[in-house]
Design a protein around this motif. Structure first.
Motif, PDB file in Angstrom:
ATOM      1  N   GLU A  83     -10.425   1.274  -0.420  1.00 12.95           N
ATOM      2  CA  GLU A  83      -9.438   2.260  -0.848  1.00 12.95           C
ATOM      3  C   GLU A  83      -9.616   2.498  -2.356  1.00 12.95           C
ATOM      4  OE1 GLU A  83      -5.729   3.579  -2.528  1.00 12.95           O
ATOM      5  OE2 GLU A  83      -6.564   1.569  -2.801  1.00 12.95           O
ATOM      6  N   ALA A 347      -4.082  -2.009  -4.008  1.00  9.00           N
ATOM      7  CA  ALA A 347      -4.008  -1.254  -2.755  1.00  9.00           C
ATOM      8  C   ALA A 347      -2.562  -1.066  -2.318  1.00  9.00           C
ATOM      9  CB  ALA A 347      -4.804  -1.969  -1.664  1.00  9.00           C
ATOM     10  N   SER A 350      -0.742   1.314  -4.666  1.00 13.64           N
ATOM     11  CA  SER A 350      -1.202   2.689  -4.473  1.00 13.64           C
ATOM     12  C   SER A 350      -0.640   3.298  -3.194  1.00 13.64           C
ATOM     13  CB  SER A 350      -2.733   2.717  -4.432  1.00 13.64           C
ATOM     14  OG  SER A 350      -3.219   3.994  -4.114  1.00 13.64           O
ATOM     15  N   LEU A 351      -0.656   2.531  -2.108  1.00 12.05           N
ATOM     16  CA  LEU A 351      -0.237   3.063  -0.817  1.00 12.05           C
ATOM     17  C   LEU A 351       1.276   3.059  -0.635  1.00 12.05           C
ATOM     18  CD1 LEU A 351      -2.934   1.314   1.404  1.00 12.05           C
ATOM     19  CD2 LEU A 351      -2.784   3.763   0.934  1.00 12.05           C
ATOM     20  N   GLY A 355       2.676   4.334   2.924  1.00 15.86           N
ATOM     21  CA  GLY A 355       1.239   4.571   2.968  1.00 15.86           C
ATOM     22  C   GLY A 355       0.504   3.565   3.829  1.00 15.86           C
ATOM     23  N   VAL A 356       0.921   2.296   3.791  1.00 16.86           N
ATOM     24  CA  VAL A 356       0.301   1.291   4.662  1.00 16.86           C
ATOM     25  C   VAL A 356       0.601   1.632   6.119  1.00 16.86           C
ATOM     26  CG1 VAL A 356       0.204  -1.143   5.287  1.00 16.86           C
ATOM     27  CG2 VAL A 356       0.407  -0.487   2.884  1.00 16.86           C
ATOM     28  N   LEU A 359      -1.540   4.480   7.154  1.00 22.28           N
ATOM     29  CA  LEU A 359      -2.920   4.045   7.341  1.00 22.28           C
ATOM     30  C   LEU A 359      -3.104   3.430   8.719  1.00 22.28           C
ATOM     31  CD1 LEU A 359      -5.790   3.331   6.413  1.00 22.28           C
ATOM     32  CD2 LEU A 359      -4.830   1.332   5.236  1.00 22.28           C
ATOM     33  N   TRP A 434     -10.224   3.654   5.942  1.00 19.11           N
ATOM     34  CA  TRP A 434      -9.180   4.567   5.456  1.00 19.11           C
ATOM     35  C   TRP A 434      -9.668   6.000   5.351  1.00 19.11           C
ATOM     36  CZ3 TRP A 434      -9.606   7.587   1.067  1.00 19.11           C
ATOM     37  CH2 TRP A 434     -10.719   7.321   0.252  1.00 19.11           C
TER      38      TRP A 434
END
Length: 455
Positions: A83, A347, A350-351, A355-356, A359, A434
């Motif tokens: 990522e 990570a 950021s996500l 976001g996780v 994903l 991703w």
């Protein structure tokens, strides 16, 4: 520009070109080992070379021999990609060059590890006071957790393995499902525990609760470890944790969950049901390089009882500057190690939580698309219940399946490897990256259709 800066600029230029090529380049490598050896040269030079020249030689010689693992069309293994925030942070990890074993020596890494560990426990729905160790990968994560479990069950039996070793002590009874991952056997071998007793699994690889209960009853009062899995490597199936964890704890067994890629299902509201009861186990192993998509060398060993992990992994030395609250050194096998927590923190930061979850959902959606697309190919059959990120299929018979796999790799659009599942040759698709897009999936399905039509 000094020599170091020039080398870094050279590496940056090559890295950017490599990443830009992933959308169009064939996924398999184009050069052989022998060709790359020849390009690199086999004679050790007598005189020094400039760092920039060394980087240029390495990148130019190796580029044809690189497999496009970071491509959105690599499905051969459950390896994920990198990522963007985690990739950039990994460059900083190398530049910062921190030995991350002690809080006093690298407060920055200790802080990142504390925060990332707490975030992970929250996302995965695991007990908030569990210990989180950052290892090399899922194999060493399971090794670490099983070391804590081995020592704990022997302590309960009155045996101090740290002081007295295994010789002469009570044997540890290890039980696992028949479809456990081979890395479990490797960790047990490292720990001197030998092969596990294998109990029956269903056609998707899920351990059968009644078979587990029978094995526990037959084992008597021996120190016992039960190994379960979140995500079968072929089917993606999850063990029935509520029944099996409860049965194991009734027998006073330590329960370890191998969740190399599947533990992340807990981060998605849509897939968290697969993890029901898993949080009641004693330890969990996963790999942040897989579903979370950080760079390689980042396993996670999670143990409910921090004292059990410290007892198995901790050490003391006169020259070590140890903290009264504990150190990273207390939770992993290595002394010298990279600052792995930096990339995990990056990570997750950021996500974010959504976001996780997105994903995980996206990877599962792509797997479902593969299942639907392959099912529409003449003679093809999807063999597993596609409930997570894995798809296994065959194309009529073993010979045709092998021809499809061979033609697919020769085509180069995607990398999909074969496997043997339930004694049958299969195409196994692992959706882990991703960067995989709907277009990548459709391009890959077109390549599978071409391979099947010619086979």
């Amino acid at each position: 520009m000094d020599a170091r800066e020039a080398a870094l600029h050279q590496a940056y230029d090559h890295a950017v070109r490599w990443l830009a090529s992933l959308s169009d380049r064939p996924v398999p490598a184009r050069a052989s080992v022998d060709e790359i050896v020849c390009a690199l040269g086999t004679e050790l030079p007598e005189d020094p070379s400039t760092p920039a020249d060394v980087v240029e030689l390495l990148a130019g010689a190796c580029e044809p021999g690189l497999t496009a693992f970071p491509s959105g069309r690599f499905y051969g293994f459950v390896v994920g990609g990198s990522e963007p925030a985690a990739l950039a942070t990994d460059w900083l990890v190398s530049a910062w060059d921190q030995n991350s074993v002690m809080r006093a020596v690298s407060p920055a890494h200790a802080a990142a590890e504390d925060i990332a560990g707490a975030w992970l426990l929250d996302l995965l729905g695991l007990p908030a006071d569990s210990a989180v160790g950052f290892t090399t990968g899922a194999t060493m994560s399971s090794f670490t957790c099983l070391a804590a479990g081995r020592d704990a069950v022997l302590r309960r039996a009155g045996w101090n393995v740290a002081r007295d070793g295994l010789a002469g002590g009570p044997p540890v009874h290890v039980i696992a499902g028949a479809d456990r991952h081979m890395a479990i056997d490797l960790g047990l071998r490292y720990l001197g525990l030998g092969e596990p007793e294998l109990v029956k699994a269903d056609d998707q690889g899920r351990i059968e609760p009644e078979a587990l209960r029978h094995a526990l009853a037959a084992g008597g009062q021996r120190p016992t470890i039960v190994i379960l899995q979140a995500g079968d490597i072929h089917s993606g199936a999850f063990d029935p944790f509520t029944e099996t964890v409860g049965a194991a704890h009734e027998a006073d067994a330590w329960v370890h969950v191998d969740g190399a890629f599947g533990l992340w299902a807990a981060a998605s509201p849509a897939y968290a049901h697969l993890m029901a009861g898993c949080a009641d186990a004693d330890s969990w192993a996963t790999d942040a390089h897989k579903t979370l998509n950080v760079p390689y060398d980042c396993g996670l060993a999670i143990v409910r009882d921090p004292s059990a992990l410290r007892a198995a992994m901790g050490l003391q030395g006169d020259y070590l500057i140890q903290d009264e609250h504990g150190d990273p050194i207390d939770k992993v096998p290595e002394l010298s190690r990279r600052g792995r927590a930096f990339t995990v923190w990056a990570a997750l930061r950021s996500l974010g939580r959504s976001g996780v979850a997105d994903l995980v959902d996206r990877l599962c959606r792509h797997a479902s698309a593969f299942s639907t697309g392959i099912s529409g190919i003449d003679g093809a059959t999807v063999l597993n219940d596609v409930e997570f990120t894995q798809v296994c299929a065959e194309f009529g018979d073993e010979e045709r399946t092998e021809r499809v796999l061979t033609r697919l790799l020769a085509d180069g659009t995607a990398w999909i490897s074969g496997s043997i599942w339930h004694g049958r040759r299969v195409m196994r698709i692992s959706v882990s990256n991703w960067s995989t897009t709907d277009e990548d999936v459709e391009r890959t399905l077109d390549a599978i259709r071409r391979a099947a039509a010619g086979a």
